[in-house]
Write an enzyme that holds these catalytic residues in place. Structure first.
Site, short mmCIF file in Angstrom:
data_model
loop_
_atom_site.label_atom_id
_atom_site.label_comp_id
_atom_site.label_asym_id
_atom_site.label_seq_id
_atom_site.Cartn_x
_atom_site.Cartn_y
_atom_site.Cartn_z
N GLN A 39 3.12 9.50 1.65
CA GLN A 39 4.22 9.77 1.24
C GLN A 39 5.43 9.86 0.59
O GLN A 39 5.74 9.86 0.87
CB GLN A 39 3.84 7.87 1.27
CG GLN A 39 3.20 7.44 2.43
CD GLN A 39 3.11 5.81 2.60
OE1 GLN A 39 2.12 5.47 2.26
NE2 GLN A 39 4.34 5.29 3.04
N CYS A 97 5.16 -0.53 7.46
CA CYS A 97 5.47 1.12 6.49
C CYS A 97 6.37 1.34 5.64
O CYS A 97 7.99 1.28 6.14
CB CYS A 97 4.84 2.35 7.38
SG CYS A 97 4.66 3.83 6.30
N LEU A 98 6.18 1.40 3.91
CA LEU A 98 7.69 1.69 3.67
C LEU A 98 8.44 3.12 3.63
O LEU A 98 9.38 3.68 3.20
CB LEU A 98 6.66 1.95 1.92
CG LEU A 98 6.14 0.98 0.84
CD1 LEU A 98 6.36 1.65 -0.36
CD2 LEU A 98 7.53 -0.04 1.34
N HIS A 101 -4.63 1.51 7.40
CA HIS A 101 -3.08 1.87 7.88
C HIS A 101 -2.92 2.42 6.56
O HIS A 101 -2.62 4.01 6.78
CB HIS A 101 -2.34 1.13 7.43
CG HIS A 101 -0.83 0.88 7.26
ND1 HIS A 101 0.16 1.32 8.38
CD2 HIS A 101 0.22 2.07 6.64
CE1 HIS A 101 1.34 1.57 7.82
NE2 HIS A 101 1.11 2.17 6.81
N GLU A 102 -3.09 2.88 5.04
CA GLU A 102 -3.56 4.41 3.89
C GLU A 102 -4.40 4.71 4.42
O GLU A 102 -3.49 6.43 4.16
CB GLU A 102 -3.19 3.55 2.90
CG GLU A 102 -2.45 2.36 2.92
CD GLU A 102 -1.13 2.21 2.41
OE1 GLU A 102 -0.49 3.65 2.69
OE2 GLU A 102 -0.03 1.59 3.27
N GLY A 117 0.88 -1.10 0.12
CA GLY A 117 -0.13 -0.24 -0.38
C GLY A 117 0.49 1.93 -0.29
O GLY A 117 1.63 1.46 0.38
N HIS A 141 -2.41 7.75 6.97
CA HIS A 141 -1.96 8.42 6.04
C HIS A 141 -2.47 9.74 5.85
O HIS A 141 -1.17 10.68 5.52
CB HIS A 141 -0.55 7.74 5.03
CG HIS A 141 0.50 6.95 5.21
ND1 HIS A 141 1.18 7.12 6.21
CD2 HIS A 141 0.91 5.81 5.41
CE1 HIS A 141 2.21 6.69 6.22
NE2 HIS A 141 1.76 5.35 5.59
#
Length: 168
Positions: free
Chosen positions: A51, A92-93, A134-135, A46, A138
């Site tokens: 991000q 997480c990226l 989660h996304e 994701g 963000h």
């Protein structure tokens, strides 16, 4: 398509609240395509536009093993279904190489627009429900480390700062 730079914690830009997308046009579709390419390359399941320092309400994800079920979420609205929470290991990226268990709702209802601006709805559970939450966080400037104790969060911050210093 292009690979985009992913912001890393504790970059303050990750705390920016994303703005609604007024119209899904070619620019938004190009953003979605670039985000998918970046997410798959990273590799991740994701990626939120926040991000990559684009503060618009756009998310891409693909939780399939084969990476063949891409899902674009424009202006997502997430409703938690039920009171039950389930901890799941999250990464997480924007926080590479760090994982922690985060309790999230078992099921969610999602309403969003696709890459063509068509509104759709779905109910999700399991990994997809976790990923959606989660996304979506963000887009509100929230990171999964915000669910951790201040001590753990501080350790992650120090680790990331050290990692960024050695990468320079």
């Amino acid at each position: 398509m292009a690979l985009l730079t992913i912001l890393e914690y504790p970059d303050d830009r990750l705390r920016t609240i994303a703005q609604d997308v007024d119209k899904v046009d070619d620019e938004v579709r190009r953003l979605i395509d670039d985000m998918f390419e970046t997410m798959y390359d990273a590799p991740g399941i994701g990626l939120a536009a926040t991000q990559i320092d684009v503060h618009r309400r756009v998310i891409v994800m693909d939780v399939s093993e084969e990476k063949n079920q891409p899902l674009a979420l424009v202006n997502p609205e997430v409703t938690l279904l039920g009171e039950e929470r389930e901890p799941l290991q999250e990464g997480c990226l924007s926080i590479p190489e760090y994982y922690a268990e985060v309790p999230r709702a078992l099921r969610v209802h999602l309403k969003a627009q696709d890459r063509n601006g068509k509104t759709y709805e779905l109910e999700a559970d399991g990994l997809l429900a976790h990923c959606i939450q989660h996304e979506a966080d963000h887009l509100e400037g929230v990171l999964f480390v915000d669910y951790l104790s201040p001590l753990k969060r501080d350790r992650v911050k120090k680790k990331m700062l050290k990692r960024q210093k050695t990468a320079s």
